[in-house]
Scaffold this motif. Structure first.
Motif, mmCIF file in Angstrom:
data_model
loop_
_atom_site.group_PDB
_atom_site.id
_atom_site.type_symbol
_atom_site.label_atom_id
_atom_site.label_comp_id
_atom_site.label_asym_id
_atom_site.label_seq_id
_atom_site.Cartn_x
_atom_site.Cartn_y
_atom_site.Cartn_z
ATOM 1 N N GLU A 8 -20.480 4.700 -19.170
ATOM 2 C CA GLU A 8 -20.739 3.614 -18.227
ATOM 3 C C GLU A 8 -19.805 3.697 -17.029
ATOM 4 O OE1 GLU A 8 -20.571 -0.152 -20.256
ATOM 5 O OE2 GLU A 8 -21.575 0.676 -22.030
ATOM 6 N N LEU A 9 -18.534 3.977 -17.297
ATOM 7 C CA LEU A 9 -17.547 4.085 -16.222
ATOM 8 C C LEU A 9 -17.892 5.234 -15.276
ATOM 9 C CD1 LEU A 9 -14.824 3.410 -14.876
ATOM 10 C CD2 LEU A 9 -13.738 4.947 -16.521
ATOM 11 N N ILE A 10 -18.165 6.404 -15.845
ATOM 12 C CA ILE A 10 -18.443 7.587 -15.023
ATOM 13 C C ILE A 10 -19.715 7.408 -14.207
ATOM 14 C CG2 ILE A 10 -19.098 10.033 -15.182
ATOM 15 C CD1 ILE A 10 -17.061 10.258 -17.451
ATOM 16 N N GLN A 11 -20.724 6.806 -14.824
ATOM 17 C CA GLN A 11 -21.974 6.561 -14.102
ATOM 18 C C GLN A 11 -21.780 5.565 -12.967
ATOM 19 O OE1 GLN A 11 -24.628 5.406 -17.300
ATOM 20 N NE2 GLN A 11 -25.496 7.472 -17.457
ATOM 21 N N GLU A 12 -20.968 4.553 -13.182
ATOM 22 C CA GLU A 12 -20.723 3.560 -12.134
ATOM 23 C C GLU A 12 -19.939 4.173 -10.974
ATOM 24 O OE1 GLU A 12 -21.120 -0.223 -10.404
ATOM 25 O OE2 GLU A 12 -22.124 0.747 -12.098
ATOM 26 N N ILE A 13 -18.980 5.030 -11.296
ATOM 27 C CA ILE A 13 -18.217 5.734 -10.254
ATOM 28 C C ILE A 13 -19.152 6.597 -9.421
ATOM 29 C CG2 ILE A 13 -16.470 7.505 -9.819
ATOM 30 C CD1 ILE A 13 -15.026 6.475 -12.361
ATOM 31 N N LYS A 14 -20.020 7.325 -10.087
ATOM 32 C CA LYS A 14 -20.978 8.189 -9.397
ATOM 33 C C LYS A 14 -21.925 7.367 -8.525
ATOM 34 C CE LYS A 14 -23.564 11.902 -8.604
ATOM 35 N NZ LYS A 14 -23.127 13.013 -7.751
ATOM 36 N N LYS A 15 -22.416 6.264 -9.070
ATOM 37 C CA LYS A 15 -23.382 5.420 -8.356
ATOM 38 C C LYS A 15 -22.795 4.855 -7.072
ATOM 39 C CE LYS A 15 -25.949 1.067 -8.957
ATOM 40 N NZ LYS A 15 -26.218 -0.052 -9.905
ATOM 41 N N VAL A 16 -21.552 4.366 -7.145
ATOM 42 C CA VAL A 16 -20.953 3.686 -6.007
ATOM 43 C C VAL A 16 -20.283 4.651 -5.034
ATOM 44 C CG1 VAL A 16 -19.229 1.967 -5.308
ATOM 45 C CG2 VAL A 16 -20.618 1.594 -7.362
ATOM 46 N N SER A 17 -19.549 5.621 -5.565
ATOM 47 C CA SER A 17 -18.758 6.505 -4.694
ATOM 48 C C SER A 17 -19.395 7.860 -4.439
ATOM 49 C CB SER A 17 -17.370 6.721 -5.309
ATOM 50 O OG SER A 17 -17.457 7.546 -6.466
ATOM 51 N N GLY A 18 -20.292 8.272 -5.340
ATOM 52 C CA GLY A 18 -20.865 9.611 -5.227
ATOM 53 C C GLY A 18 -19.977 10.695 -5.809
ATOM 54 N N ILE A 19 -18.847 10.303 -6.405
ATOM 55 C CA ILE A 19 -17.913 11.270 -6.981
ATOM 56 C C ILE A 19 -18.250 11.513 -8.448
ATOM 57 C CG2 ILE A 19 -15.501 11.688 -7.616
ATOM 58 C CD1 ILE A 19 -15.894 11.923 -4.670
ATOM 59 N N ASP A 20 -18.339 12.784 -8.826
ATOM 60 C CA ASP A 20 -18.530 13.167 -10.225
ATOM 61 C C ASP A 20 -17.165 13.305 -10.891
ATOM 62 O OD1 ASP A 20 -21.484 13.709 -10.565
ATOM 63 O OD2 ASP A 20 -21.064 14.991 -8.845
ATOM 64 N N VAL A 21 -16.953 12.593 -11.963
ATOM 65 C CA VAL A 21 -15.684 12.659 -12.700
ATOM 66 C C VAL A 21 -15.896 13.428 -13.996
ATOM 67 C CG1 VAL A 21 -13.838 11.355 -13.800
ATOM 68 C CG2 VAL A 21 -14.902 10.476 -11.715
ATOM 69 N N ALA A 22 -15.135 14.470 -14.195
ATOM 70 C CA ALA A 22 -15.218 15.265 -15.423
ATOM 71 C C ALA A 22 -14.118 14.826 -16.386
ATOM 72 C CB ALA A 22 -15.062 16.749 -15.110
ATOM 73 N N ILE A 23 -14.483 14.634 -17.643
ATOM 74 C CA ILE A 23 -13.491 14.300 -18.671
ATOM 75 C C ILE A 23 -12.915 15.598 -19.218
ATOM 76 C CG2 ILE A 23 -13.102 13.164 -20.881
ATOM 77 C CD1 ILE A 23 -15.575 11.442 -20.270
ATOM 78 N N ILE A 24 -11.591 15.707 -19.232
ATOM 79 C CA ILE A 24 -10.944 16.904 -19.765
ATOM 80 C C ILE A 24 -10.137 16.527 -21.003
ATOM 81 C CG2 ILE A 24 -10.861 18.134 -17.570
ATOM 82 C CD1 ILE A 24 -7.920 17.282 -17.306
ATOM 83 N N ASP A 25 -9.998 17.474 -21.923
ATOM 84 C CA ASP A 25 -9.198 17.191 -23.120
ATOM 85 C C ASP A 25 -7.719 17.417 -22.823
ATOM 86 O OD1 ASP A 25 -8.705 19.950 -23.305
ATOM 87 O OD2 ASP A 25 -10.260 20.268 -24.799
ATOM 88 N N GLY A 26 -6.873 17.085 -23.775
ATOM 89 C CA GLY A 26 -5.437 17.179 -23.562
ATOM 90 C C GLY A 26 -4.938 18.591 -23.339
ATOM 91 N N ILE A 27 -5.620 19.564 -23.929
ATOM 92 C CA ILE A 27 -5.205 20.953 -23.767
ATOM 93 C C ILE A 27 -5.466 21.425 -22.344
ATOM 94 C CG2 ILE A 27 -5.535 23.305 -24.614
ATOM 95 C CD1 ILE A 27 -4.211 21.291 -26.580
ATOM 96 N N GLU A 28 -6.635 21.097 -21.814
ATOM 97 C CA GLU A 28 -6.945 21.444 -20.432
ATOM 98 C C GLU A 28 -6.024 20.683 -19.479
ATOM 99 O OE1 GLU A 28 -9.012 23.089 -17.068
ATOM 100 O OE2 GLU A 28 -8.419 23.714 -19.075
ATOM 101 N N GLU A 29 -5.704 19.458 -19.819
ATOM 102 C CA GLU A 29 -4.763 18.682 -19.018
ATOM 103 C C GLU A 29 -3.413 19.391 -18.935
ATOM 104 O OE1 GLU A 29 -2.806 14.171 -18.957
ATOM 105 O OE2 GLU A 29 -4.366 14.670 -20.416
ATOM 106 N N ALA A 30 -2.939 19.880 -20.068
ATOM 107 C CA ALA A 30 -1.657 20.594 -20.091
ATOM 108 C C ALA A 30 -1.709 21.856 -19.235
ATOM 109 C CB ALA A 30 -1.288 20.945 -21.533
ATOM 110 N N ARG A 31 -2.816 22.568 -19.301
ATOM 111 C CA ARG A 31 -2.949 23.799 -18.497
ATOM 112 C C ARG A 31 -2.905 23.488 -17.007
ATOM 113 N NH1 ARG A 31 -6.453 26.983 -15.675
ATOM 114 N NH2 ARG A 31 -8.070 25.369 -15.714
ATOM 115 N N LEU A 32 -3.629 22.462 -16.596
ATOM 116 C CA LEU A 32 -3.636 22.093 -15.182
ATOM 117 C C LEU A 32 -2.257 21.622 -14.723
ATOM 118 C CD1 LEU A 32 -7.067 20.229 -14.994
ATOM 119 C CD2 LEU A 32 -6.533 22.482 -14.035
#
Length: 534
Positions: free
Chosen positions: A97-121
């Protein structure tokens, strides 16, 4: 995403458990990063989760407003946008619901990343901000909802872990009775927090201690705040940039004891001039860092002013630049993680290489024929080529579990593996490509995975149909076909089959291609004619 020529300016948005951050930066092939603009909003999503792990409506609204505002700030630079969400969002039951609302209003696609990918970034950001080339370093980031650990050298990861232990969640659980409201916690509450945090940290720190590293690096708001406090304690000039600041374990312990003695957020704020949001969670954040220092025996930490969002800028730049290059040209974290998973699953590497070659060739034919490949629809996703590479390489990985229904096992393995460099949605799409290339219908997907758009489903169906034909082209597993290529002549499609040796018959492979091309024909709504080339 925009094309490669425009990829130097990138707007990275980090939707964290405590704050939402924006950085707009220009970056080049030498990893030189010039920050053009920044913004920050404290939303505290980690503290907005109710008993059912739902983010409340007020926090959803604040998040949408913050990201919309950040887009407006960044738009003047005409950047490529990329946004990721971390612990709070990935824990939320209403994340869709959150990601869809962000996309609807702002046009920004938000990707959910796991903790391991977070650490790499985070480690990529540290590499940009500090002289860590050719050094093995430990990177630690104490965030609002989780703490990341990574031991790495030149992006080769020796150890990585993510622990659900953060400054916001600890403060909410132990110090402020489920609501951060500025009250002064009891001494006994702090003791309970310390015991709990130490219990959670001990197993991870035990694993880290099995490695070796030259330098210990910390990032996050807690680390930068510690540097600011220490500089004030030492009567140094106002610290405007904490990047590279050195904190000894004695200094951290001393500051932690002072914060513990104050405990009250208002007193902490007054003592060091911190903002209200930071003063409410700094006790828990420094508690975690102090415990890590003791458990690991670290003598000093180097503060990195660059972390996840700067790493996201570099990673996005590389994604854009590599969209037209071969993954095998040098080390690439995503391709390396795909190869590593394939190796663990004991895949038939020769078959994987043949399928990879044929599927990419078929896809190029579609591009050359100006067919809608459903690419560039979602800024948060990798290109079709990259998704197709991964799906082709791992199309049989499920056989590691069982030959029977192996395509189902392939989906489970891929979508649940920690593939570095891939978001949660990307892993899901690659898994579905591997699931549906062999058999089955895509009609059930939208019901099971509602956050996939209609074009996502079309993309999966198209890419899986190409793998289906590529596998058919090597049905005998003898590599008799040199190349498969699609072309469009007037309104008709042709699948050209180039033989390695015209004297060797390909009856089995040919018949299999003839059977399996029907799925692609349904997608194209055209017959596909076969043509054998000697």
């Amino acid at each position: 995403m925009k094309k490669e020529k425009d990829s130097q300016i990138i707007a990275a948005i980090d939707v964290g458990s405590n704050s939402i951050h924006l950085v707009v930066a220009q970056i080049d092939d030498s990893n030189n990063l010039q920050v053009l603009d920044t913004d920050k909003t404290s939303v505290r999503l980690g503290g907005a989760l109710d008993a059912e792990k739902r983010i409340n409506k007020q926090a959803v609204q604040k998040t949408v407003e913050a990201i919309t505002h950040m887009k407006e700030i960044a738009a003047v630079h005409e950047p490529n946008f990329r946004a990721v969400a971390t612990h709070a969002v990935r824990s939320a039951t209403n994340q869709l619901e959150l990601i869809q609302e962000i996309k609807k209003v702002s046009g920004i696609d938000v990707a959910i990343i796991d903790g391991i990918e977070e650490a790499r970034l985070i480690s990529l950001g540290m590499l940009i901000g500090l002289p860590l080339d050719k050094k093995t370093f430990l990177g630690v980031d104490v965030g609002g909802g989780s703490t990341e650990f990574i031991v790495t050298c030149n992006e080769s990861i020796k150890y990585v872990s993510s622990l659900q232990l953060g400054a916001v969640t600890l403060s909410q659980r132990f110090l402020y009775e489920d609501k951060i409201d500025g009250l002064k916690p009891k001494k006994s509450d702090v003791v309970l927090m310390e015991r709990y945090a130490a219990m959670q940290l001990a197993p991870v720190c035990s694993e880290v201690n099995k490695t070796s590293f030259d330098t210990a690096v910390i990032s996050s708001g807690a680390a930068k705040t510690l540097a600011l406090i220490h500089a004030k304690e030492q009567s140094q000039p106002l610290l405007l940039d904490p990047n590279g600041y050195v904190l000894t374990v004695e200094a951290i312990n001393s500051i932690y004891n002072k914060i513990k003695s104050l405990r009250s957020p208002s007193a902490i704020k007054s003592q060091w001039g911190l903002d209200q949001a930071r003063s409410e969670i700094i006790l828990a954040g420094v508690c975690v860092l102090n415990l890590i220092s003791n458990l690991l025996g670290v003598k000093k930490w180097v503060v990195s002013g660059f972390a996840l969002r700067e790493g996201l800028v570099l990673d996005t730049y590389r994604r854009l630049r590599k969209s037209s290059t071969n993954y095998r040209d040098g080390f690439d974290i995503r391709w390396n993680s795909i190869l590593s998973l394939g190796k663990r699953c004991q895949i038939d590497t020769h078959q994987a290489e043949q399928v990879l070659k044929h599927s990419l060739s078929l896809y190029k034919g579609l591009e050359d024929s100006k067919v809608d490949t459903y690419d560039d629809d979602d800024d948060s996703l990798l290109s079709n080529r990259e998704l197709l590479r991964a799906g082709s390489q791992l199309h049989e990985c499920g056989k590691f579990i069982s030959q029977q229904r192996f395509h189902h096992h392939s989906f489970y393995i891929i979508s649940n593996s920690r593939l570095l460099g891939f978001s949660q949605k990307e892993r899901l799409i690659i898994g579905l490509i591997a699931r549906f290339w062999r058999k089955g219908t895509l009609r059930l997907i939208r019901e099971d995975y509602k956050f996939l758009s209609a074009r996502d489903v079309d993309r999966i169906q198209l890419l899986s149909s190409l793998i289906r034909i590529a596998v058919a082209g090597n049905r005998t597993r003898k590599g008799l076909i040199d190349n498969l290529y699609l072309s469009k002549i007037k309104s008709d499609f042709y699948l050209h089959i180039k033989l390695k040796n015209p004297k060797i018959p390909i009856r089995v492979d040919f018949q299999k291609i003839e059977t399996e091309k029907s799925v692609l024909e349904k997608i194209l709504q055209k017959d596909v004619h076969l043509e054998v080339l000697s």
